[in-house]
Design a protein around this motif. Structure first.
Motif, mmCIF file in Angstrom:
data_model
loop_
_atom_site.group_PDB
_atom_site.id
_atom_site.type_symbol
_atom_site.label_atom_id
_atom_site.label_comp_id
_atom_site.label_asym_id
_atom_site.label_seq_id
_atom_site.Cartn_x
_atom_site.Cartn_y
_atom_site.Cartn_z
ATOM 1 N N VAL A 28 0.735 -1.113 -0.004
ATOM 2 C CA VAL A 28 -0.030 0.053 -0.183
ATOM 3 C C VAL A 28 0.899 1.224 0.008
ATOM 4 O O VAL A 28 0.555 2.260 -0.736
ATOM 5 C CB VAL A 28 -0.834 -0.094 1.345
ATOM 6 N N LEU A 29 1.917 1.260 0.740
ATOM 7 C CA LEU A 29 2.778 2.322 0.783
ATOM 8 C C LEU A 29 3.369 2.759 -0.497
ATOM 9 O O LEU A 29 3.660 3.696 -0.935
ATOM 10 C CB LEU A 29 3.892 2.254 2.010
ATOM 11 N N ALA A 30 3.872 1.485 -0.914
ATOM 12 C CA ALA A 30 4.563 1.696 -2.362
ATOM 13 C C ALA A 30 3.763 2.265 -3.551
ATOM 14 O O ALA A 30 3.949 2.925 -4.268
ATOM 15 C CB ALA A 30 5.170 0.429 -2.829
ATOM 16 N N ALA A 31 2.412 1.631 -3.453
ATOM 17 C CA ALA A 31 1.436 2.376 -4.344
ATOM 18 C C ALA A 31 1.087 3.685 -4.178
ATOM 19 O O ALA A 31 0.791 4.470 -5.020
ATOM 20 C CB ALA A 31 0.097 1.544 -4.246
ATOM 21 N N PHE A 32 0.912 4.172 -2.715
ATOM 22 C CA PHE A 32 0.888 5.258 -2.477
ATOM 23 C C PHE A 32 1.911 6.412 -3.187
ATOM 24 O O PHE A 32 1.458 7.281 -3.528
ATOM 25 C CB PHE A 32 0.793 5.479 -0.999
ATOM 26 N N VAL A 33 3.175 5.998 -2.771
ATOM 27 C CA VAL A 33 4.196 7.027 -3.354
ATOM 28 C C VAL A 33 4.123 6.888 -4.968
ATOM 29 O O VAL A 33 4.273 7.993 -5.692
ATOM 30 C CB VAL A 33 5.704 6.478 -2.856
ATOM 31 N N VAL A 34 4.027 5.810 -5.577
ATOM 32 C CA VAL A 34 3.946 5.758 -6.998
ATOM 33 C C VAL A 34 2.990 6.552 -7.723
ATOM 34 O O VAL A 34 2.987 7.205 -8.512
ATOM 35 C CB VAL A 34 3.928 4.250 -7.403
ATOM 36 N N THR A 35 1.714 6.474 -6.904
ATOM 37 C CA THR A 35 0.687 7.234 -7.460
ATOM 38 C C THR A 35 0.608 8.758 -7.310
ATOM 39 O O THR A 35 0.610 9.637 -7.869
ATOM 40 C CB THR A 35 -0.590 6.853 -7.104
ATOM 41 N N LEU A 36 1.550 8.936 -6.249
ATOM 42 C CA LEU A 36 1.771 10.648 -5.953
ATOM 43 C C LEU A 36 2.784 11.096 -6.711
ATOM 44 O O LEU A 36 2.487 12.243 -7.148
ATOM 45 C CB LEU A 36 2.212 10.520 -4.414
ATOM 46 N N ILE A 37 3.696 10.266 -6.992
ATOM 47 C CA ILE A 37 4.617 10.859 -8.104
ATOM 48 C C ILE A 37 4.220 10.874 -9.457
ATOM 49 O O ILE A 37 4.359 11.991 -10.267
ATOM 50 C CB ILE A 37 6.001 9.902 -8.031
ATOM 51 N N GLY A 38 3.382 10.052 -9.750
ATOM 52 C CA GLY A 38 2.795 9.736 -11.251
ATOM 53 C C GLY A 38 1.924 10.820 -11.414
ATOM 54 O O GLY A 38 2.018 11.708 -12.229
ATOM 55 N N PHE A 39 0.809 10.857 -10.632
ATOM 56 C CA PHE A 39 -0.436 11.802 -10.914
ATOM 57 C C PHE A 39 0.005 13.026 -10.359
ATOM 58 O O PHE A 39 -0.396 14.134 -11.001
ATOM 59 C CB PHE A 39 -1.556 11.213 -10.234
ATOM 60 N N GLY A 40 0.861 13.135 -9.544
ATOM 61 C CA GLY A 40 1.238 14.442 -8.854
ATOM 62 C C GLY A 40 1.965 15.204 -10.089
ATOM 63 O O GLY A 40 1.993 16.472 -10.098
ATOM 64 N N SER A 41 2.931 14.428 -10.825
ATOM 65 C CA SER A 41 3.473 15.222 -11.898
ATOM 66 C C SER A 41 2.585 15.527 -13.189
ATOM 67 O O SER A 41 2.682 16.576 -13.779
ATOM 68 C CB SER A 41 4.433 14.184 -12.501
ATOM 69 N N ALA A 42 1.728 14.590 -13.226
ATOM 70 C CA ALA A 42 0.494 14.903 -14.297
ATOM 71 C C ALA A 42 -0.177 16.211 -14.006
ATOM 72 O O ALA A 42 -0.399 17.267 -14.843
ATOM 73 C CB ALA A 42 -0.433 13.661 -14.612
ATOM 74 N N TYR A 43 -0.734 16.483 -12.871
ATOM 75 C CA TYR A 43 -1.642 17.453 -12.349
ATOM 76 C C TYR A 43 -0.709 18.741 -12.019
ATOM 77 O O TYR A 43 -1.420 19.655 -11.538
ATOM 78 C CB TYR A 43 -2.317 17.038 -11.036
ATOM 79 N N THR A 44 0.562 18.953 -12.190
ATOM 80 C CA THR A 44 1.390 20.029 -12.232
ATOM 81 C C THR A 44 0.952 20.862 -13.433
ATOM 82 O O THR A 44 1.392 21.876 -13.622
ATOM 83 C CB THR A 44 2.740 19.735 -12.022
ATOM 84 N N PHE A 45 0.316 20.137 -14.115
ATOM 85 C CA PHE A 45 0.243 20.987 -15.810
ATOM 86 C C PHE A 45 -0.434 22.181 -15.586
ATOM 87 O O PHE A 45 -0.034 23.207 -16.420
ATOM 88 C CB PHE A 45 -0.486 19.849 -16.537
ATOM 89 N N GLY A 46 -1.312 22.472 -14.779
ATOM 90 C CA GLY A 46 -2.077 23.613 -14.633
ATOM 91 C C GLY A 46 -1.093 24.899 -14.308
ATOM 92 O O GLY A 46 -1.157 26.010 -14.881
ATOM 93 N N ALA A 47 0.024 24.526 -13.665
ATOM 94 C CA ALA A 47 1.081 25.633 -13.371
ATOM 95 C C ALA A 47 1.825 25.927 -14.435
ATOM 96 O O ALA A 47 2.495 26.976 -14.513
ATOM 97 C CB ALA A 47 1.846 25.083 -12.222
ATOM 98 N N PHE A 48 1.667 25.040 -15.621
ATOM 99 C CA PHE A 48 2.815 25.440 -16.912
ATOM 100 C C PHE A 48 2.020 26.072 -17.887
ATOM 101 O O PHE A 48 2.438 26.236 -18.766
ATOM 102 C CB PHE A 48 3.331 24.258 -17.206
ATOM 103 N N VAL A 49 0.450 26.129 -17.684
ATOM 104 C CA VAL A 49 -0.221 26.417 -18.888
ATOM 105 C C VAL A 49 0.157 27.932 -19.438
ATOM 106 O O VAL A 49 0.363 28.130 -20.606
ATOM 107 C CB VAL A 49 -1.861 26.351 -18.513
ATOM 108 N N GLY A 50 0.074 28.827 -18.427
ATOM 109 C CA GLY A 50 0.478 30.122 -18.815
ATOM 110 C C GLY A 50 1.844 30.459 -19.396
ATOM 111 O O GLY A 50 1.975 31.055 -20.560
ATOM 112 N N SER A 51 2.833 29.423 -19.273
ATOM 113 C CA SER A 51 4.358 29.654 -19.525
ATOM 114 C C SER A 51 4.165 29.096 -20.906
ATOM 115 O O SER A 51 4.903 29.663 -21.796
ATOM 116 C CB SER A 51 5.166 29.118 -18.754
#
Length: 426
Positions: A28-51
């Motif tokens: 569960v811990l491993a899945a937690f970190v993998v999803t945090l990194i993967g989807f967290g990286s994906a959902y940063t996209f809003g911060a890059f839209v303006g640039s």
């Protein structure tokens, strides 16, 4: 009598020791970190839209395609990575996925055109998350029975924490070093931390000589075989078809906030820093939804719980439609996050409940192709609609209606018969 009591006390001690060392929580811990990194990286996209709009002189619709492409790939690839994980094990695919995610982010930092961002970020995030997400979720389902909803909720709460932590980090990096260096830092983080935790994944408890929920197994020869229906029986059942249709329609609006909430807020005079905080509010709500609703759903019929998530998402869209200031948008983000988080936590557990663990990775992957098409179409159409109308009103209303239609379809799913699980190898 003393000998019998001694053996009894020894058995109790062994059982407690076995429970304390239950490896499922490491999965569960491993899945937690993998999803945090993967989807967290994906959902940063809003911060890059303006640039990206500024540097490449691109329309909002064109920029939105980057996220839609990534989202389509990481959900669609589950149809392939899930069955591969059922055969080869989830650990290999999770490690590979984190490496590809990191490489895609790093390559995006060197992109010289928006097309380059399509190929680097879109393909990198899409392939990377697609290779890791469904396999780690499938692994978690096999480790639990009685507490499956809770375990699944904890695992995918990494997505919520990633949404809370990663976008503000990306916004800070963009402001401090520029968007290119921000992608480089995020890429190195994904490759190092993501791979390290992915190595903890074990495909099922029988690999460790354990059984689901940490129940003691005294004789390895008596380990039960995985139960479940064949993929063919599952995907042709009315239950699965209704579930697929509901996820397909509901997903058209599900990911629009992750791309467009930040620019929407900025269009209404909210500062970039506060606008990015709204994504964090989705993350907070999402985490709460995964913890609380995932556990509550263990006490009720899970298909009804998923239906309730779609109704809640529709109601949250009404709040968004009426919001222009930061406070109301924060309320929307929190409410939307709760029901979005509940949906993500409950869906894999529902598949496991209905169709068993033998082919759970493949079935989750096939089901997520429905979400892939919704992700491909929804955010990009919302961007182009904004380019034409300079308003998100139509997209928000359409999102609410899609979620209500999905809820109605799930009413039919709740009445459909669940296929009988067995050990057939088909």
């Amino acid at each position: 009598m003393i000998s019998s009591q001694s053996r009894s006390l020894t058995d109790v001690a062994e059982t407690r020791k076995h429970r304390r060392s239950f490896y499922g929580w490491y999965v569960v811990l491993a899945a937690f970190v993998v999803t945090l990194i993967g989807f967290g990286s994906a959902y940063t996209f809003g911060a890059f839209v303006g640039s990206l709009e500024h540097d490449f002189r691109a329309s909002r619709g064109s920029v939105s395609i980057v996220f839609s492409l990534a989202g389509f790939l990481y959900f669609a690839l589950g149809a392939f990575s899930g069955p591969l994980a059922d055969r080869w094990g989830a650990r290999r695919l999770a490690v590979l996925g984190m490496l590809v995610t990191g490489a895609g982010l790093i390559a995006a930092g060197f992109a010289s055109s928006l097309t380059g961002v399509y190929f680097s970020y879109g393909l990198g995030i899409g392939l990377g998350v697609g290779l890791s997400y469904v396999p780690v979720l499938g692994a978690v389902q096999r480790w639990f029975i009685r507490r499956r909803g809770l375990a699944s909720g904890l695992a995918v709460s990494g997505i919520g924490i990633g949404t809370l932590v990663m976008p503000p980090l990306a916004s800070f990096l963009v402001a401090a070093t520029g968007w290119r260096h921000a992608y480089l830092v995020l890429g190195l983080l994904a490759a190092s931390v993501g791979c390290g935790f992915a190595l903890l994944i074990a495909n099922d408890p029988y690999e460790k000589g354990q059984s689901p929920d940490g129940d003691a197994v005294m004789d390895s020869a008596k380990l039960p075989q995985a139960q479940g229906v064949s993929i063919k029986v599952a995907v042709t059942s009315r239950r699965f078809i209704c579930l697929y249709a509901a996820c397909l329609i509901g997903s058209f609006g599900l990911f629009i906030p992750f791309v467009h909430l930040v620019p929407y807020a900025q269009d209404h005079g909210i500062t970039p820093a506060n606008a990015v905080l709204l994504l964090g509010m989705i993350g907070i709500g999402s985490t709460a939804g995964r913890f609380v609703l995932g556990g509550l759903a263990d006490r009720m019929e899970r298909v009804i719980a998923v239906l309730a998530m779609f109704v809640g998402i529709a109601l949250s869209m009404i709040i968004w439609f009426a919001s222009t200031g930061f406070i109301m948008l924060a309320v929307f983000a929190s409410v939307f996050g709760i029901f979005y988080g509940g949906f993500v936590a409950l869906l894999p557990a529902l598949v496991m409940d209905d169709f068993g663990g033998k082919n759970v990775g493949g079935l989750i992957g096939i089901l997520y192709t429905s979400v892939a098409f919704g992700t491909l179409v929804g955010p990009s159409l919302a961007g182009f609609a904004f380019d034409m109308r300079h308003s998100y009103s139509l997209s928000i209303v359409a999102s609410a209606m899609a979620s209500l239609v999905a809820a109605c379809i799930l009413v039919c799913a709740s009445r459909a018969r669940v296929p009988v699980q067995n050990n057939d190898l088909a």
